[in-house]
Design a protein around this motif. Structure first.
Motif, PDB file in Angstrom:
ATOM      1  N   GLY A  88      66.165  29.488  57.251  1.00  0.00           N
ATOM      2  CA  GLY A  88      64.866  28.796  57.225  1.00  0.00           C
ATOM      3  C   GLY A  88      64.322  28.429  55.868  1.00  0.00           C
ATOM      4  O   GLY A  88      63.149  28.056  55.770  1.00  0.00           O
ATOM      5  N   GLY A  89      65.119  28.508  54.822  1.00  0.00           N
ATOM      6  CA  GLY A  89      64.611  28.173  53.499  1.00  0.00           C
ATOM      7  C   GLY A  89      64.171  26.712  53.401  1.00  0.00           C
ATOM      8  O   GLY A  89      63.114  26.399  52.843  1.00  0.00           O
ATOM      9  N   VAL A  90      64.992  25.808  53.943  1.00  0.00           N
ATOM     10  CA  VAL A  90      64.655  24.383  53.895  1.00  0.00           C
ATOM     11  C   VAL A  90      63.427  24.093  54.743  1.00  0.00           C
ATOM     12  O   VAL A  90      62.548  23.312  54.352  1.00  0.00           O
ATOM     13  CB  VAL A  90      65.850  23.530  54.354  1.00  0.00           C
ATOM     14  N   ARG A  91      63.351  24.721  55.912  1.00  0.00           N
ATOM     15  CA  ARG A  91      62.175  24.502  56.778  1.00  0.00           C
ATOM     16  C   ARG A  91      60.895  24.956  56.082  1.00  0.00           C
ATOM     17  O   ARG A  91      59.845  24.309  56.188  1.00  0.00           O
ATOM     18  CB  ARG A  91      62.362  25.239  58.103  1.00  0.00           C
ATOM     19  N   THR A 246      51.734  30.267  51.659  1.00  0.00           N
ATOM     20  CA  THR A 246      52.340  31.118  52.684  1.00  0.00           C
ATOM     21  C   THR A 246      53.768  30.667  52.965  1.00  0.00           C
ATOM     22  O   THR A 246      54.672  31.497  53.140  1.00  0.00           O
ATOM     23  CB  THR A 246      51.498  31.066  53.969  1.00  0.00           C
ATOM     24  N   ALA A 247      53.989  29.345  52.991  1.00  0.00           N
ATOM     25  CA  ALA A 247      55.339  28.833  53.224  1.00  0.00           C
ATOM     26  C   ALA A 247      56.265  29.175  52.051  1.00  0.00           C
ATOM     27  O   ALA A 247      57.468  29.417  52.254  1.00  0.00           O
ATOM     28  CB  ALA A 247      55.291  27.326  53.437  1.00  0.00           C
ATOM     29  N   ALA A 252      61.051  32.130  49.214  1.00  0.00           N
ATOM     30  CA  ALA A 252      61.532  33.231  48.379  1.00  0.00           C
ATOM     31  C   ALA A 252      62.337  34.233  49.184  1.00  0.00           C
ATOM     32  O   ALA A 252      63.357  34.757  48.713  1.00  0.00           O
ATOM     33  CB  ALA A 252      60.342  33.920  47.708  1.00  0.00           C
ATOM     34  N   VAL A 253      61.900  34.521  50.425  1.00  0.00           N
ATOM     35  CA  VAL A 253      62.628  35.481  51.269  1.00  0.00           C
ATOM     36  C   VAL A 253      64.013  34.958  51.612  1.00  0.00           C
ATOM     37  O   VAL A 253      64.991  35.725  51.712  1.00  0.00           O
ATOM     38  CB  VAL A 253      61.815  35.775  52.544  1.00  0.00           C
ATOM     39  N   ALA A 305      57.493  39.241  45.539  1.00  0.00           N
ATOM     40  CA  ALA A 305      56.218  39.900  45.208  1.00  0.00           C
ATOM     41  C   ALA A 305      55.260  38.925  44.520  1.00  0.00           C
ATOM     42  O   ALA A 305      54.043  38.935  44.770  1.00  0.00           O
ATOM     43  CB  ALA A 305      56.482  41.109  44.314  1.00  0.00           C
ATOM     44  N   VAL A 306      55.795  38.071  43.656  1.00  0.00           N
ATOM     45  CA  VAL A 306      54.957  37.065  42.998  1.00  0.00           C
ATOM     46  C   VAL A 306      54.349  36.125  44.020  1.00  0.00           C
ATOM     47  O   VAL A 306      53.139  35.826  43.983  1.00  0.00           O
ATOM     48  CB  VAL A 306      55.787  36.272  41.967  1.00  0.00           C
ATOM     49  N   GLN A 307      55.169  35.632  44.943  1.00  0.00           N
ATOM     50  CA  GLN A 307      54.666  34.694  45.952  1.00  0.00           C
ATOM     51  C   GLN A 307      53.644  35.360  46.874  1.00  0.00           C
ATOM     52  O   GLN A 307      52.670  34.712  47.293  1.00  0.00           O
ATOM     53  CB  GLN A 307      55.825  34.122  46.771  1.00  0.00           C
ATOM     54  N   ASN A 308      53.850  36.618  47.188  1.00  0.00           N
ATOM     55  CA  ASN A 308      52.861  37.337  47.990  1.00  0.00           C
ATOM     56  C   ASN A 308      51.532  37.477  47.244  1.00  0.00           C
ATOM     57  O   ASN A 308      50.451  37.326  47.833  1.00  0.00           O
ATOM     58  CB  ASN A 308      53.393  38.717  48.374  1.00  0.00           C
TER      59      ASN A 308
END
Length: 418
Positions: A88-91, A246-247, A252-253, A305-308
């Motif tokens: 799901g990275g592209v989505r 949030t996306a 990152a995940v 962690a940065v994105q969160n």
């Protein structure tokens, strides 16, 4: 087109020109085009990549390390590759790009809401200062005549020097008011020109004639808070920024997991151009590939962690914008209602001050009071007239501020004002 409620043709013309020529709006439109193009780039990640190539090379090997022969090589073909979006990275990238696009749209709408408001506020400021300048000039002229009379009476020995000096003091005070008012008027006209994307001084011929403030609508409906939040483009902008961030957590995940890719090559290669199209010149390659970052010293998890953390910041900003939007509406409604009451009280005060000034003049001419009472009455009258003029401008400006706080307008009800 809320400004049409004020029924001022010049204000309508100024707003329409501002929405067409304002440089801030042009910049926001360009940013919207950028966001739309970036979303298209993200959507392209769903599809295979195809590349066509053709080449002709001539080479010679070293005689000390080869045959020393000169060779030709001709090739033609195309490559294809396709990354499978298993995790799901592209989505998530597309979701982030879409939310960013919607935030850019909300930002443009915010400018489309605030720009007419700023034009209207500066226009009302121009009209208010014009009226205040006219009051001040009229009072200066009246007091100039009074001072000339007192100076003649003093020379004739009919009044004391004290009366003449008090008259001169009031004249000087009134004259000192005019330059500040004219400076503020000039600044308001220049600011209005810049909002229209013009050079300062461009609108002086249009705004040279003194006109009264526009008539105000007798009542309007502010709506309920939830509707207000839906209309406010700055709130929508913050909400879309939160969605985009949030996306980005999902993007990152996705780096924690392997990437799968299908790639292939079909083409022709030959050392002689006449043999390039023969079956024996065909080459091809097809197969899947896998890549997986199994060690990077925790950089991926730190990026998550940065994105969160950025998402928590965006959430706090969104909640702050909601509270500030409600605060703006409440303050604007209160300011409008209170200024209405203040304007009514000042209207009564000006009427009473005018009557007091007339009575003081009559009693002075009858010899019942000295001229100091007349000066005090005139000074009080001028001060109240100036306050009433400012209140009229503030009352009209509060309508505009309320429109802006409501996110773009209001509805005129059939009955029951606010």
């Amino acid at each position: 087109t809320w400004w049409q409620v004020l029924e001022d043709p010049l204000l309508t013309s100024l707003v329409e020109r501002a929405t067409s020529d304002n440089l801030g709006l042009k910049e926001a439109r360009a940013r919207l085009q950028e966001a739309r193009a970036l979303r298209g780039i993200s959507q392209a990640g769903f599809w295979p990549e195809l590349e066509v190539s053709a080449a002709a090379t001539r080479s010679r090997s070293s005689t000390n390390n080869g045959t020393g022969q000169v060779k030709n090589l001709y090739s033609a073909g195309f490559d294809a590759s396709w990354e499978l979006d298993v995790f799901g990275g592209v989505r998530r990238e597309i979701e982030a790009a879409q939310a960013t696009l919607e935030a850019a749209e909300a930002n443009l709408h915010d400018l489309q809401v605030s720009l007419p408001a700023e034009v209207a506020l500066n226009y009302l400021e121009v009209r208010t200062y014009q009226t205040r300048v006219s009051y001040a000039v009229a009072m200066v002229q009246n007091q100039q005549e009074a001072y000339s009379l007192f100076h003649s009476l003093y020379v004739s020995g009919l009044v004391t020097e004290l009366a003449m000096q008090e008259s001169l003091q009031l004249l000087s005070e009134l004259q000192a008011e005019v330059p500040d008012l004219e400076t503020a008027l000039e600044a308001a006209r220049n600011r209005l020109a810049v909002l229209l994307g013009k050079s300062p001084g461009t609108l002086h011929h249009e705004l040279g004639t003194i006109q009264p403030l526009p008539d105000l609508p007798p009542r309007f409906a502010a709506g309920i808070p939830a509707e207000t939040l839906r209309r406010r483009p700055d709130v929508r902008h913050s909400e879309r920024q939160l969605a985009a961030q949030t996306a980005r957590i999902g993007i990152a995940v996705a780096d924690l997991y392997p990437r799968f890719r299908l790639s292939g090559l079909m083409g022709l290669e030959a050392v002689n151009s006449n043999d390039l199209l023969q079956t024996s010149s065909q080459v091809w390659r097809l197969g899947p590939s896998l890549s997986w970052k199994i060690f990077n010293a925790g950089a991926i998890r730190q990026n998550i962690a940065v994105q969160n953390a950025l998402q928590e910041q965006a959430l706090a900003n969104y909640e702050r914008m909601v509270l500030e939007a409600l605060e703006d509406v409440e303050n604007a409604l209160l300011a409008y209602a209170k200024e209405q009451a203040k304007h009514e009280a000042l209207t009564n005060a000006v009427a009473a001050a005018q009557r007091s000034s007339d009575l003081a003049a009559d009693q002075y001419r009858s010899g019942l009071i000295n001229y100091k009472h007349v000066l005090d009455a005139q000074r009080s009258l001028f001060g109240l007239q100036d306050r009433l003029c400012r209140s009229s401008g503030t009352r009209a400006a509060n309508i505009v501020r309320l429109y802006k706080a409501l996110g773009g307008g209001w509805e005129v009800p059939s009955s029951d004002p606010i």
